[in-house]
Structure formats: structure tokens, C-alpha cells
Write an enzyme that holds these catalytic residues in place. Structure first.
Site, PDB file in Angstrom:
ATOM      1  N   SER A  85       3.791   8.497 -51.262  1.00  0.00           N
ATOM      2  CA  SER A  85       4.432   8.366 -49.958  1.00  0.00           C
ATOM      3  C   SER A  85       5.810   9.031 -49.966  1.00  0.00           C
ATOM      4  CB  SER A  85       4.510   6.885 -49.572  1.00  0.00           C
ATOM      5  OG  SER A  85       4.751   6.745 -48.197  1.00  0.00           O
ATOM      6  N   LYS A 138      11.680  -4.999 -25.196  1.00  0.00           N
ATOM      7  CA  LYS A 138      12.735  -5.184 -26.194  1.00  0.00           C
ATOM      8  C   LYS A 138      12.300  -6.137 -27.303  1.00  0.00           C
ATOM      9  CE  LYS A 138      16.763  -4.746 -28.023  1.00  0.00           C
ATOM     10  NZ  LYS A 138      17.132  -3.486 -28.702  1.00  0.00           N
TER      11      LYS A 138
END
Length: 356
Positions: free
Chosen positions: A175, A227
């Protein structure tokens, strides 16, 4: 009464017995006479007190020495936090610098972070004796942004300094760690290394079902509907899921572009390999994600070869050592004798670097 007086007179005036002979015993002692009992010796009390005093003095001496040593060690430890002395400062010939990237890629100030890695690359760039760098990588990845920055620093170092960078893969090079490695000039891997895992993931946990079973209610007061989408107190909406998927795709595309640029491959070639899964080292050599099967020593030798040097030393590049242990380890590695170490400590004390 006269008879009694005569007896007492006979007793007290009896001549002393010759030396070595038993003392004469009085004859005809009256009923009230009792010989004085022998006095018991108190020598053992004196000996016990002396022993206790000796042990007390020894204990006091040991406590004093321990306090002095602890004070010196503590001062040296504090000194080590700002010291910059390392093996690099003693280089007098060509060398290959080794930087360990061992752990999660993140922002923690170590060589697994952009700040820590750049600091050591700067040391390698500025030191005229260091001709090449080996990255010893043992990491499963981490934060995407940290990996992106570190990859950029490796690429910039190689381009600006002209010093080659070679990667030595340990058990895992995946990764974000592989994104960094892809910018090196050459990548070594073991046959069993888990390498690659080109991909991006974002995790959002929905705890709303568990909270409902526990009778927990959370009200999020937000400035916009989405949010609180990542708070885990409610499921994602379809629009939010699509939005986050787009973000993941964008980040992953930069990952693919970075690897393609570093490995000299096309983006389509890298995209085909961007399954998010690791490859064995043998597979990575075949598909182009790595160059060769080899050890750390092979990587060091390759780095020296790319730098054009035949005789070289190796030196570890990392944060400055801390305190007395690092100083002693360094001097011991240099073959310093006990007298040399004592002299060095004396010089530090004279310079005011060590306080008591």
C-alpha cells in the site's frame, strides 16, 4: 564475735596463689557469705555494633554512588535529545546510508513519517561521503497523504542529489509503503515478501444498530445534512456513499499515477495490478512491481554499484542516539578502549556537557 573477726582477717589477708595454681577457697565460711558471681562478657555487643556500623557505611556508599550515576545518566539522557552525533559524523570514506521504514506510515516524526524520512534524506544529500541510500521497508502501509509526501521526497532526493535509492523489502512492502518504494531506482524483494496492494480504502463504521439495542440515542446538530455522515451514528445515504466512493477513486488514481511514473510503466499496466491485494516477491518480479529477489546486503551492493563505488562502508541513518548508551555503543563499535571512553566522558564533564 572475736572468732568471726579472726576468720575475716584470715580471708582477706590470705596470700595470693602462685601463678597457674587454683585459687584457694576460704574455709569455714559463715552462712551469710556468698561468693561474687563472675562478670558476663559484653564483647559480643561491641562486635554486633561494629558489624551494623560497617553495613550502614556500605549501604550509604552504595546509595551515594547510585544517586551519582542516576544523576549522570539522567543528564546524559537529556543531552541526547538535542545531540546530533552519529556514525555519519565519523565517515571518512564512501558509504551507503540505510534508512529503516518499519511500521505504519503516518505522521509520528519517525522515518515512517514525511518529516522523519526527509530529515534523513537531507543528511544523506548533504554528506559528501554518502554515495547512495537503501530503504529497508517493512510496512503494510498507512495514511495515504503521508505516503504521497514520502514518495515525493524519495523522488526529489534521487533527482536533486544524483544519489541512487535502492529498496530492500522485508516481510511486507504494501500500500502506501509500496507507493514510497516505487520511486526508488531499484527494488529488491524476498520470495515470500507480501508486496504491492495498490489500492485505497476508506472505512466508516455504522454503530446505529448496536446503539438502538442498547437504548442509546444520539442527536447530531450539524450545519449541513452530511456533516455527521462519518460519525457512525447513522447509515450513509446513497448520495453520501457515492460521494465517498468518488473520493476513494481520485486518491487511488494518484496512487496509480505515482507507481507508473516511478516504475516506468503505463497507468493501464499499473491499474491492472491495482487489485488492492499483495503479490509474493516472485510474482512482483514477474509483473514489474519489483526488480530482483535479494537480501538487504544485495540491496546495499546494488546501491554502491549504481553509485559507481567499489569500496564502501554502510551507515544507519536515523534520529540521533539518546544519551550515554548511544555514546558507549558508538565508541565500542569504533574499538575504543575503556580508557578512551573514560577520557571522552571526562572531556564532556570539563566542557559542562555533563552535570552532577
Amino acid at each position: 564475735m572475736p572468732q568471726d573477726n579472726n576468720w575475716q582477717q584470715q580471708v582477706w589477708q590470705q596470700p595470693a596463689a602462685p601463678q597457674g595454681a587454683p585459687a584457694p577457697q576460704p574455709q569455714g565460711c559463715p552462712p551469710y557469705y556468698q561468693p561474687e558471681p563472675p562478670k558476663k562478657s559484653r564483647g559480643w555487643i561491641v562486635a554486633l555494633v561494629a558489624v551494623l556500623c560497617v553495613f550502614g557505611i556500605i549501604a550509604l556508599g552504595m546509595w551515594s554512588c547510585t544517586s551519582a550515576v542516576s544523576s549522570s545518566f539522567g543528564t546524559l539522557g537529556a543531552l541526547g535529545s538535542t545531540a546530533t552525533t552519529s556514525d555519519v559524523d565519523y565517515l571518512t570514506s564512501d558509504a551507503v546510508g540505510v534508512i529503516d521504514i518499519d511500521g505504519t506510515i503516518q505522521y509520528d516524526g519517525t522515518t515512517c513519517s514525511p518529516e522523519g524520512l526527509k530529515a534523513q534524506l537531507d543528511v544523506a544529500a548533504e554528506n559528501k561521503h554518502i554515495k547512495a541510500v537503501v530503504l529497508r521497508v517493512n510496512s503494510g502501509g498507512g495514511t495515504a497523504t503521508a505516503g504521497e509526501e514520502m514518495a515525493a521526497y524519495v523522488r526529489e532526493f534521487s533527482e536533486s542529489s544524483g544519489k541512487p535509492v535502492v529498496v530492500s523489502s522485508a516481510s511486507m512492502n504494501a500500500s502506501a509503503a509500496y507507493e514510497i518504494s516505487s520511486q526508488a531506482d531499484y527494488i529488491f524483494t524476498a520470495k515470500t515478501t507480501a508486496i504491492g496492494a495498490i489500492g485505497t480504502a476508506m472505512q466508516i463504521t455504522d454503530l446505529s444498530g448496536l446503539m438502538e439495542k442498547l437504548g442509546i440515542s444520539v442527536d447530531n446538530v450539524t450545519s449541513s445534512d452530511s456533516k455527521d455522515s462519518s460519525y457512525g451514528t447513522r447509515p450513509l445515504t446513497e448520495e453520501e456513499r457515492a460521494y465517498y466512493q468518488d473520493q476513494v477513486d481520485q486518491i487511488n488514481e494518484t496512487f496509480i499515477q505515482t507507481v507508473a511514473e516511478g516504475r516506468g510503466m503505463t497507468e493501464d499496466e499499473v491499474r491492472t495490478l491495482a487489485t488492492g491485494l499483495t503479490f509474493t516477491g516472485m510474482e512482483a518480479v514477474e509483473n514489474g512491481l519489483a526488480d530482483e529477489i535479494g537480501t538487504k546486503e544485495d540491496a546495499v551492493a546494488k546501491a554502491a554499484e549504481l553509485a559507481g563505488v567499489e569500496r564502501y562502508a554502510t551507515t544507519d541513518l536515523g534520529p540521533a542516539g539518546d544519551g550515554l548508551s548511544s555514546l558507549l555503543d558508538l565508541m565500542s563499535a569504533r574499538g575504543a578502549s575503556a580508557d578512551d571512553i573514560a577520557l571522552a566522558l571526562k572531556e564532556l564533564e570539563d566542557d559542562g556537557s555533563i552535570a552532577h
